[in-house]
Design an enzyme around this catalytic site. Structure first.
Site, short mmCIF file in Angstrom:
data_model
loop_
_atom_site.label_atom_id
_atom_site.label_comp_id
_atom_site.label_asym_id
_atom_site.label_seq_id
_atom_site.Cartn_x
_atom_site.Cartn_y
_atom_site.Cartn_z
N GLY A 1 0.83 -1.21 0.00
CA GLY A 1 0.00 0.00 0.00
C GLY A 1 0.86 1.24 0.00
NE ARG B 1 -4.78 4.76 -2.31
CZ ARG B 1 -6.08 4.46 -2.22
NH1 ARG B 1 -6.98 5.34 -2.56
NH2 ARG B 1 -6.46 3.29 -1.77
CG ASN C 1 -5.18 -8.50 -3.49
OD1 ASN C 1 -5.26 -8.14 -2.30
ND2 ASN C 1 -6.17 -9.09 -4.12
CG ASN D 1 1.12 1.41 4.80
OD1 ASN D 1 0.82 2.10 5.77
ND2 ASN D 1 0.69 1.67 3.58
CB SER E 1 -4.75 1.68 13.99
OG SER E 1 -5.63 2.68 14.49
CE1 TYR F 1 -7.87 -0.13 9.59
CE2 TYR F 1 -8.08 1.04 11.67
CZ TYR F 1 -7.44 0.85 10.47
OH TYR F 1 -6.35 1.62 10.15
CB ALA G 1 -10.59 -7.51 15.64
CE LYS H 1 -4.68 -1.33 10.49
NZ LYS H 1 -3.52 -1.40 9.58
CB ILE I 1 -2.21 9.90 10.15
CG1 ILE I 1 -1.51 9.29 11.37
CG2 ILE I 1 -1.20 10.42 9.13
CD1 ILE I 1 -0.59 10.19 12.15
#
Lengths: 79, 242
Positions: free
Chosen positions: B8, B11, B58, B85, B137, B150, B152, B154, B183
């Protein structure tokens, strides 16, 4: 491939990949006790075997391998 | 020159990480759909004197990960530094969350990083050197409304990273987690000015974070100077979680 040739290759991997003294690598040598290879080291050796010989070794098959000779026998049977 | 793969990497935080790592390493910018953006990042790095290329990867597909690694290894030898990332969100409150929303987020964010890490350590073990950095995160530690999947995923990265640090520390492979707070990226673009003001009130450093706040810490963790830091979670959040 002859058993002897497999042994030569195995010894080569031990010496090159794990930095083990060549004279210590005999058929009778125990991986953990004599060669001081830890469990991660054994995994590294297996992965190197798999690449070198283009085979796949199951965890079950490894359970009975504790000496260089047993490893050589296993590989010999798979090639 | 060492090679770094940033999943990733085209971006947001990934772009900032690619840019900073491109100064000292050959950086491979991983992308799924943003091929053009990845190409732009590569050009920018090269224009400022760095070394970079891009690759389609992917991470939710083991096959795609294996293919990307084989290509990178053919051209550059090995992935010495892996920056996990890439991630997705599919927010929904738990009573309404569909199984698919749960599975997709776990598959990409957590299982995807398992695929990349497992593949990367093959060469790192041979080289007896490696750096793996997970971009988690703060919600992985605190939880968040509407982000059970999300958060869980992370949190799962933390367990993965710590286990890798224990398994492979003896081979000079370190594995650490950075836990960004708020961020400024596409992922947080839904926040309006009022939301932002409310967030800033909770922070010690009175601004929303920049991707560079994260990428500078990533760069430090890739250095040899940081080799004694492993299995750690480093929050970079302006003081939100103190």
């Amino acid at each position: 491939m002859e058993l002897n040739e497999v042994f030569e290759k195995v010894r080569g991997l031990f010496v090159e990949d794990l930095g083990i003294d060549e004279s210590k690598v005999t058929m009778e040598a125990k991986l953990e006790e004599d060669l001081e290879i830890d469990s991660l080291g054994i995994v590294e050796v297996v992965m190197a075997f798999e690449d070198e010989f283009e085979i796949e070794i199951d965890d079950d098959e490894l359970a009975n391998v504790s000496t260089v000779g047993q490893a050589v026998q296993l590989l010999h049977s798979k090639i | 020159m060492k090679t770094a793969l940033v999943t990733g990497g085209s971006r947001g935080i990934g772009k900032a990480v690619s840019t900073v790592l491109g100064k000292n390493y050959h950086v491979v910018v991983g992308y799924v759909t943003s091929e053009d953006k990845a190409a732009e990042v590569v050009s920018e790095i090269k224009e400022s004197g760095g070394s970079a290329s891009s690759i389609e990867v992917n991470i939710s597909s083991k096959e795609s990960v294996d293919k990307a690694f084989a290509t990178i290894e053919k051209s550059y030898g090995s992935v010495d530094i892996l920056i996990n990332n890439a991630g997705i969100t599919k927010d929904n409150i738990l009573p309404r969350m569909k199984e698919e929303e749960w599975i997709n987020v776990i598959q990409t964010n957590l299982t995807g990083s398992f695929y990349t890490s497992q593949r990367a350590i093959k060469q790192m073990m041979k080289n007896k050197w490696g750096r793996i950095i997970f971009i988690s995160s703060i919600v992985g530690m605190s939880g968040n409304q509407g982000q059970a999947n999300y958060a869980a995923s992370k949190a799962g990265l933390i367990g993965l990273a710590k286990s890798i640090s224990k398994e492979l520390g003896s081979r000079n492979i370190t594995s650490n987690v950075i836990a960004p707070g708020y961020i400024e990226t596409d992922m947080t673009s839904f926040l309006d000015d009022e939301n932002k003001e409310n967030i800033i009130e909770q922070l010690s450093i009175k601004r929303i974070g920049k991707p560079e706040d994260i990428s500078n810490v990533v760069a430090f963790l890739c250095n040899d100077e940081s080799e004694y830091i492993t299995g750690q979670v480093i929050p970079v959040d302006g003081g939100l979680t103190t």
